[in-house]
Design an enzyme around this catalytic site. Structure first.
Site, PDB file in Angstrom:
ATOM      1  N   ASN A  62     -40.999 -26.405  -2.057  1.00 23.65           N
ATOM      2  CA  ASN A  62     -42.303 -26.259  -2.704  1.00 23.65           C
ATOM      3  C   ASN A  62     -42.513 -24.827  -3.176  1.00 23.65           C
ATOM      4  OD1 ASN A  62     -42.445 -25.788   0.138  1.00 23.65           O
ATOM      5  ND2 ASN A  62     -44.653 -25.990   0.136  1.00 23.65           N
ATOM      6  N   GLU A  64     -45.508 -22.398  -4.588  1.00 27.11           N
ATOM      7  CA  GLU A  64     -46.965 -22.295  -4.729  1.00 27.11           C
ATOM      8  C   GLU A  64     -47.343 -21.176  -5.689  1.00 27.11           C
ATOM      9  OE1 GLU A  64     -48.512 -22.161  -0.712  1.00 27.11           O
ATOM     10  OE2 GLU A  64     -47.962 -24.270  -0.401  1.00 27.11           O
ATOM     11  N   CYS A  73     -44.614 -29.419  -5.785  1.00 27.61           N
ATOM     12  CA  CYS A  73     -44.020 -29.933  -4.547  1.00 27.61           C
ATOM     13  C   CYS A  73     -42.499 -29.849  -4.599  1.00 27.61           C
ATOM     14  CB  CYS A  73     -44.396 -31.400  -4.336  1.00 27.61           C
ATOM     15  SG  CYS A  73     -46.134 -31.677  -4.024  1.00 27.61           S
ATOM     16  N   GLU A  75     -40.319 -32.102  -3.833  1.00 25.62           N
ATOM     17  CA  GLU A  75     -39.677 -33.293  -4.393  1.00 25.62           C
ATOM     18  C   GLU A  75     -39.545 -33.192  -5.903  1.00 25.62           C
ATOM     19  OE1 GLU A  75     -42.134 -33.062  -2.214  1.00 25.62           O
ATOM     20  OE2 GLU A  75     -42.639 -35.006  -1.353  1.00 25.62           O
ATOM     21  N   CYS A 112     -46.513 -36.845  -1.852  1.00 19.12           N
ATOM     22  CA  CYS A 112     -47.873 -36.980  -2.389  1.00 19.12           C
ATOM     23  C   CYS A 112     -47.869 -37.994  -3.535  1.00 19.12           C
ATOM     24  CB  CYS A 112     -48.405 -35.626  -2.842  1.00 19.12           C
ATOM     25  SG  CYS A 112     -47.779 -35.112  -4.456  1.00 19.12           S
ATOM     26  N   CYS A 115     -45.838 -37.057  -6.648  1.00 22.76           N
ATOM     27  CA  CYS A 115     -44.380 -37.152  -6.432  1.00 22.76           C
ATOM     28  C   CYS A 115     -43.938 -38.608  -6.413  1.00 22.76           C
ATOM     29  CB  CYS A 115     -43.981 -36.450  -5.140  1.00 22.76           C
ATOM     30  SG  CYS A 115     -44.111 -34.652  -5.275  1.00 22.76           S
TER      31      CYS A 115
HETATM   32  N1  THU Z   1     -45.996 -30.489  -0.554  1.00 24.59           N
HETATM   33  C1  THU Z   1     -44.727 -30.836  -0.940  1.00 24.59           C
HETATM   34  O1  THU Z   1     -43.920 -29.988  -1.361  1.00 24.59           O
HETATM   35  N2  THU Z   1     -44.378 -32.141  -0.849  1.00 24.59           N
HETATM   36  C2  THU Z   1     -45.178 -33.128  -0.366  1.00 24.59           C
HETATM   37  O2  THU Z   1     -44.778 -34.281  -0.333  1.00 24.59           O
HETATM   38  C3  THU Z   1     -46.522 -32.812   0.100  1.00 24.59           C
HETATM   39  C4  THU Z   1     -46.973 -31.428  -0.077  1.00 24.59           C
HETATM   40  C5  THU Z   1     -46.364 -29.072  -0.618  1.00 24.59           C
HETATM   41  C6  THU Z   1     -47.374 -28.731  -1.666  1.00 24.59           C
HETATM   42  C7  THU Z   1     -47.961 -27.465  -1.087  1.00 24.59           C
HETATM   43  O3  THU Z   1     -47.128 -26.363  -1.458  1.00 24.59           O
HETATM   44  C8  THU Z   1     -47.861 -27.653   0.417  1.00 24.59           C
HETATM   45  O4  THU Z   1     -46.911 -28.683   0.609  1.00 24.59           O
HETATM   46  C9  THU Z   1     -49.155 -28.017   1.100  1.00 24.59           C
HETATM   47  O5  THU Z   1     -49.751 -29.089   0.475  1.00 24.59           O
END
Ligand code: THU
Length: 160
Positions: A62, A64, A73, A75, A112, A115
């Site tokens: 991930n 940010e 994310c 994925e 999520c 994704c």
């Molecule tokens: N996140 C992912 O990378 N994948 C997921 O399936 C759920 C959430 C990340 C997004 C964000 O950077 C952090 O997790 C918190 O939500």
């Protein structure tokens, strides 16, 4: 009026050793990729590993951003990298793992909604299912044989 009941099928595993060796390897790679997550805001590090039918393994974490919606994310970072570099390969499986900095995660991390929609898009593009495996830092490992179980009544290109 008619009620429709949709069944979502998942397989669970108590230990990683119950899985085939290629999936165990993907879990190791996804877990080790977590250190490369850029998650200064959530401190929730996610690692994803994708296996293609040509044998390539693609990792994602991930990423940010101070402008929160600009992040992505793990994925989708892995998915878009895979299809950008190997547009003709089929995605066989995607593995998702996470380790939050504060508390442990004893339940599996689930992809999520965005994704799930992205995974479903590539399933319809390649016309074959993508197996999705996910786990927390500890606890059971979940497998779904396709995004169907995670996203029933999906909107896809057949509706366009
Ligand atoms: N996140 C992912 O990378 N994948 C997921 O399936 C759920 C959430 C990340 C997004 C964000 O950077 C952090 O997790 C918190 O939500």
């Amino acid at each position: 009026m008619e009620e429709i009941i949709i069944t979502n099928r998942f397989f669970t595993y108590d230990t990683i050793e119950e899985l085939p060796s290629n999936i165990q390897n993907l879990f190791k790679k996804a877990t080790s990729a977590q250190k490369n997550a850029y998650a200064p805001y959530s401190k929730f590090r996610v690692g994803a590993a994708i296996e293609l039918d040509n044998g390539e393994i693609i990792l994602g974490t991930n990423q940010e951003n101070a402008a929160f919606p600009s992040g992505l994310c793990a994925e989708r970072v892995a998915l878009y990298q895979a299809v950008s570099n190997f547009p003709d390969a089929k995605i066989v499986s995607i593995i998702i793992t996470a380790s939050p900095e504060s508390t442990g995660l004893s339940v599996p991390i689930t992809p999520c909604g965005s994704c799930r929609q992205s995974i479903a898009e590539y399933e319809s593009k390649q016309d074959s299912p993508i197996a999705i495996y996910f786990k927390g830092e500890s606890g059971k490992i979940y497998k779904s044989a396709s995004s169907n179980n995670l996203l029933p009544l999906i909107f896809n290109k057949k509706l366009l």
